[in-house]
Every structure is written in C-alpha cells, then in structure tokens.
Design a protein around this motif. Structure first.
Motif: not given
Length: 447
Positions: A45, A289, A293, A418
């Motif tokens: 990530t 998000n 994410n 994110s």
C-alpha cells in the motif's frame, strides 16, 4: 474497421491496471514465501502511494510546459517498462537481501514500485489518448480497464493460489525412540501453475496492450483533440492505489462519451448541491478511499489467513472481480441520491469493520475452523469492495456533472484518503505489531 478499433481499444485498456491487480490476487501465494509474510500487503500500500509521483510529474509538465510533453511517447515508455518489470518479476520476485540484519524482499519491492508507477501514470495518459478517437470507443476502453481487474482474478482462481492442508508429524522426545510428540503444521499444496508463470501471463497481457496501442497509432485519424487540454479532465482518475481505477473513471467515461461529440459545450447542469452536501460528498470520498486503498488492504492477510489460505485466496480473487462488476453496474444503473450513497457507504463500512475486527482478533477470529466463518469473511470482503466501488463511481459522476474543478478536488480527496489510510496502517502493522499472525493448523485458540 470499427470492430477492429473496438477490439484494440479494449486491449489497450487492459494494460492500465493489470499488473498491480495481478500482484494483489497473487499475494495469497507470495506471502507464504517472502520473509515479510503477513506484513507484505502493508508494504505494498505504501509503495503504490509512492508511485503517484508518476501522474504528479505528468500533470505538472502539462501545467508548467504546455504542449511539450508527448502522451504517445510517455505511453510507449510506461508500457515497455511494464512489460520489462513483469518479466523481471517472474525471475526475481523471491530473491532477498539482508537489510539491517534482516532478510528483505528488495527485488520484489523495487519491481513493484515500477509496476505501480506504470499503472498510476496510465490514469493521466491513457484516457487523454483515447479522447482523440470517436466517443463510441471510450466505453470499450473502460471495458478493457475493467478487465484488467477481472482477468487476473479469474486466472488466480484457476491457479488455486495458496490452497493448504494440515499435516500431522511426529518428533522424537529426547533420546527415547518410543516417545514421540505429535504436532500439526500447514503444508501448502502446489498450485496448478507457478507464480513465475502467472507473472509471465501478466507480461503477455502488457504486451497485448502495447501492441494494441501501436496499432491504434497507425490507424487513419479523422479528427484530433488536444491532449494538452484534456489532462485536467483526467486528474481525478489519478491512481487510487490498490483497486482498479476504473472505479473512479468508469462513470465519468460515460459522461465523456456523451459529450465527446460536442466538446465545446459546457458540462450538463446537474442538480445544485449546498455547501453542506458538497462537504458530505468530499468527506465520503476521503473515507471510502481511505478504507479501500489503505486501511483494509493492509490487514487483509490478518483478516483472512486465520481462516486458512483458501479463504484468503477467494477473498482476494473475488474482490478483484467484484470491483469491475460494481463499476459496470454503475454504468447502467445510476442512483445519485446522497441518502442512498451515504447508506451504501455505511453498509460497506460495516463490512469493512467486520473485516478489521477479524484482523484485530487474529490469529483467533470468530468462527475459526468452521465453514461458516470462511464463507462470512469471503462474502464480507466481496460486499465491502463492491458497495464502496459503486459509491466511488457515482460520486465521480455527480462531481463530473458539476465542474472540472470539482473533479480536481475529488482527485485530491481520493489521494488524501489513500495516503492517510496507508500511512496510518503501516506503523500499526510493521512498527507496533498490533496485528498477530499465526499458523492455521498449529495455533491453539480458546474454545
């Protein structure tokens, strides 16, 4: 000729996110080999977020040096890098080096960064190129972009990634040959084809995308649109990290299609939203998000592996398939009600909360060792991905109808969410060790 262009546009879109999506669905097999183990997704990530340097540089070039950057050259470069990276990954994905006294997957991380750079940069280069073609081909391109998540998921299901069984073994107790200690350990069955073959298949799909792009460049053009003026339209589709970015652009692509025949007209006037409603929309963008994410992908191993590698395998593969399916549904069945979208986001958050709770309880989550527990965790990940993917598409459609600047702020909100999600989970997983791993067969949990 029209059918050929449709096929080429679909094949071109296939290369947008196929590499990163392929990495995620292959993780159930990779985590059993690389030294990072269950912590590996949290590293990915962060790496994917760092790869947003690519679209940032492209956007800055268009703003600071208009007309100097040639999209076609950039696309040729990034697709070539994608093919090379997939080939290198097939040979070096499991090579490790000693860093600070510990074994690290240095080669895997470096190659993953370049793959992420390719896929992230595609968000601000592929669509401007496609806007030079007639509007009817845009939808076909987005179908190909959706397939970049669907095909790796289907291939992973056929591969049977990470299927395991528990094996009893005996060890001699001390020097007495007649005294044995029995223990159970996990033995992973070989997949139908190896990780190396899977990465070669990704390279083949990247080659197909590159060949399709080359063919599209050789087609006779009846008209041209300035890609320089289209970059700001695609800022909102800057890579959102782990998922297929078609989730942010599919709905918007429908709008482009309707407007492509008359680009000089202003955006269609959508319903006016109050300041409070717009604030709610952007908060929803940030949160969705952040969850999809950053927060949840970082702990998917902890959430699923305690139920066995089969549960992790199905969760990763089916979630990859659910994302493009949700985007396709959103293209044909649109509901822009903020009440509905807020309720759907809350429902998705509920599924995400269950997934996070199971990760926090690892290695002894609820219903461990039962078929019901495995089914629930797989369905929870499936609905978590599907519901929030639909919300992201519809939010993009709403903001696309409002203004270009609204889309720019939407892109900024996506990236903020994110980044916050990834930055939050990385120290919790890798520094403070709040999530615990365990062996599915040997872990003893209280009844």
């Amino acid at each position: 000729m029209a059918l050929l262009v449709h096929v080429l546009a679909c094949a071109f879109g296939l290369g947008s996110w196929v590499a990163v999506n392929g990495l995620w669905v292959e993780l159930p097999l990779i985590v059993n080999t690389l030294p990072e183990g269950w912590e590996l997704p949290s590293y990915l990530t962060v790496i994917i977020q760092l790869a947003n340097l690519g679209p940032l540089l492209v956007t800055l070039m268009h703003k600071l040096c208009p007309g100097r950057l040639k999209e076609r050259v950039v696309i040729y470069c990034i697709l070539s890098i994608g093919v090379l990276s997939c080939v290198l990954l097939a040979f070096f994905w499991d090579k490790t080096t000693i860093v600070a006294g510990a074994s690290r997957s240095t080669a895997f991380f470096i190659i993953t960064f370049f793959l992420s750079l390719v896929d992230c940069t595609s968000s601000v280069t592929f669509l401007p190129f496609m806007m030079q073609l007639p509007a009817k081909y845009i939808t076909t391109y987005f179908i190909g972009e959706g397939l970049s998540g669907f095909i790796p998921g289907v291939v992973a299901l056929a591969q049977s990634v990470g299927i395991a069984k528990c094996v009893n073994s005996s060890q001699t107790a001390g020097n007495h040959t007649n005294g044995s200690l029995w223990s159970s350990h996990t033995e992973y069955l070989p997949p139908n084809f190896s990780t190396e073959v899977f990465f070669v298949l990704l390279a083949v799909m990247m080659c197909i995308s590159l060949a399709a792009f080359a063919a599209l460049n050789r087609l006779p053009r009846t008209f041209e649109l300035s890609t320089e003026n289209l970059v700001r339209d695609t800022v909102a589709s800057v890579c959102s990290g782990l998922e297929n970015p078609g989730a942010e652009t599919d709905g918007e692509g429908v709008k482009h299609q309707g407007e492509g025949e008359a680009p000089s007209k202003p955006l269609s006037a959508g319903p006016k939203h109050s300041v409070y409603q717009m604030t709610f929309i952007y908060i929803m963008v940030v949160w969705v998000n952040c969850a999809t994410n950053g927060l949840l992908p970082s702990v998917q191993t902890y959430s699923c592996m305690s139920y066995g590698s089969l549960a992790y395998h199905l969760s990763a593969a089916l979630a990859s398939v659910a994302n493009p399916m949700a985007c396709t549904i959103a293209m044909f069945f649109q509901n822009r009600s903020l009440v509905f979208l807020g309720g759907l986001a809350a429902l998705g958050t509920g599924f995400g909360s269950y997934n996070m709770a199971m990760a926090a309880m690892s290695p002894c989550p609820l219903l461990q060792g039962s078929v019901a527990g495995e089914v629930i965790i797989v369905l929870s990940w499936l609905f978590f991905t599907g519901t929030l993917s639909y919300v992201k598409v519809m939010v993009g459609v709403i903001l696309r109808d409002r203004s270009h600047s609204a889309l720019v702020w939407c892109g900024a909100a996506q990236q903020m969410g994110s980044l916050v999600g990834s930055a939050t989970m990385f120290p919790l997983v890798n520094v403070y060790g709040l999530f615990k791993s365990g062996d599915f067969c040997s872990t003893q949990c209280p009844s």
